[in-house]
Motif scaffolding. Structure first.
Motif, PDB file in Angstrom:
ATOM      1  N   THR A  86      38.210  48.444  43.529  1.00 24.74           N
ATOM      2  CA  THR A  86      39.322  47.558  43.201  1.00 24.74           C
ATOM      3  C   THR A  86      38.813  46.535  42.190  1.00 24.74           C
ATOM      4  OG1 THR A  86      38.794  46.128  45.091  1.00 24.74           O
ATOM      5  CG2 THR A  86      40.474  47.820  45.420  1.00 24.74           C
ATOM      6  N   GLU A  87      39.691  46.135  41.307  1.00 26.39           N
ATOM      7  CA  GLU A  87      39.304  45.206  40.255  1.00 26.39           C
ATOM      8  C   GLU A  87      38.622  43.976  40.834  1.00 26.39           C
ATOM      9  OE1 GLU A  87      42.495  44.250  37.589  1.00 26.39           O
ATOM     10  OE2 GLU A  87      43.002  46.347  37.290  1.00 26.39           O
ATOM     11  N   MET A  88      37.609  43.515  40.116  1.00 22.61           N
ATOM     12  CA  MET A  88      36.894  42.310  40.534  1.00 22.61           C
ATOM     13  C   MET A  88      36.389  41.596  39.290  1.00 22.61           C
ATOM     14  SD  MET A  88      33.349  44.085  41.952  1.00 22.61           S
ATOM     15  CE  MET A  88      32.895  42.689  42.856  1.00 22.61           C
ATOM     16  N   SER A  89      36.133  40.315  39.443  1.00 28.71           N
ATOM     17  CA  SER A  89      35.640  39.542  38.316  1.00 28.71           C
ATOM     18  C   SER A  89      34.117  39.613  38.260  1.00 28.71           C
ATOM     19  CB  SER A  89      36.075  38.080  38.436  1.00 28.71           C
ATOM     20  OG  SER A  89      35.345  37.444  39.468  1.00 28.71           O
ATOM     21  N   TYR A  90      33.581  39.255  37.119  1.00 33.80           N
ATOM     22  CA  TYR A  90      32.132  39.223  36.934  1.00 33.80           C
ATOM     23  C   TYR A  90      31.483  38.293  37.951  1.00 33.80           C
ATOM     24  CZ  TYR A  90      27.628  38.072  34.876  1.00 33.80           C
ATOM     25  OH  TYR A  90      26.283  37.837  34.677  1.00 33.80           O
ATOM     26  N   HIS A  91      32.072  37.116  38.180  1.00 37.88           N
ATOM     27  CA  HIS A  91      31.496  36.161  39.132  1.00 37.88           C
ATOM     28  C   HIS A  91      31.574  36.656  40.575  1.00 37.88           C
ATOM     29  CE1 HIS A  91      31.928  32.639  36.104  1.00 37.88           C
ATOM     30  NE2 HIS A  91      30.853  33.370  35.875  1.00 37.88           N
TER      31      HIS A  91
END
Length: 120
Positions: A86-91
Motif C-alpha cells: 500500500t502506498e507509503m511516504s518516504y518518511h
C-alpha cells in the motif's frame, strides 16, 4: 506494471521536488535483499524514479522495469511486484533521524552559559 498503476502514477505526477514523496509501487527480489520503491513512472520508456534499498547502499535514482523483468534469479525466479503493497511516504519507510546530537550540543552550550553566569 498494470494499467491501474500507470493511471495512479499519472495522477500523482512529478514528485522530484517533494521532501517526502509517496511510493506508489514496490518491487523486490524474492531470493535477495534488493527492493525498489517507485515514486514516478514513464510508460513510454518504462523507467521509474524512486528509492532502492538492500543493494550496496540505499539511494534515490531511476530504474528500468524492462531491466527488472529481465533478471533471472535462482530457481528461475524474477523480480516481483509486491501486490500487497500500500502506498507509503518516504518518511514512513525511512523515519527522519532525530536531531539528538544537535539538542545535546545546545544543552551543553546552555549549561556552560549558566555556569559562566554564576561566576559573574
Amino acid at each position: 506494471m498494470t494499467k491501474e498503476l500507470e493511471k495512479r502514477f499519472a495522477q500523482v505526477g512529478d514528485q522530484s521536488d517533494k521532501e517526502n514523496p509517496t511510493f506508489i509501487a514496490k518491487f523486490f527480489d524474492p531470493v535477495g535483499s534488493g527492493t525498489w520503491y517507485a515514486t514516478e513512472y514513464n510508460p513510454e520508456s518504462k523507467i521509474c524514479n524512486g528509492y532502492v534499498t538492500g543493494l550496496a547502499f540505499d539511494e534515490w535514482g531511476s530504474f528500468s522495469i524492462t531491466e527488472l523483468e529481465s533478471i533471472i534469479r535462482p530457481f528461475g525466479l524474477g523480480i516481483e511486484r509486491d501486490i500487497h503493497f500500500t502506498e507509503m511516504s518516504y518518511h514512513d519507510l525511512v523515519p527522519p533521524k532525530p536531531k539528538k546530537r544537535k539538542l545535546e550540543l545546545q544543552e551543553l552550550k546552555e549549561g556552560k552559559e549558566q555556569e559562566s553566569d554564576k561566576e559573574r
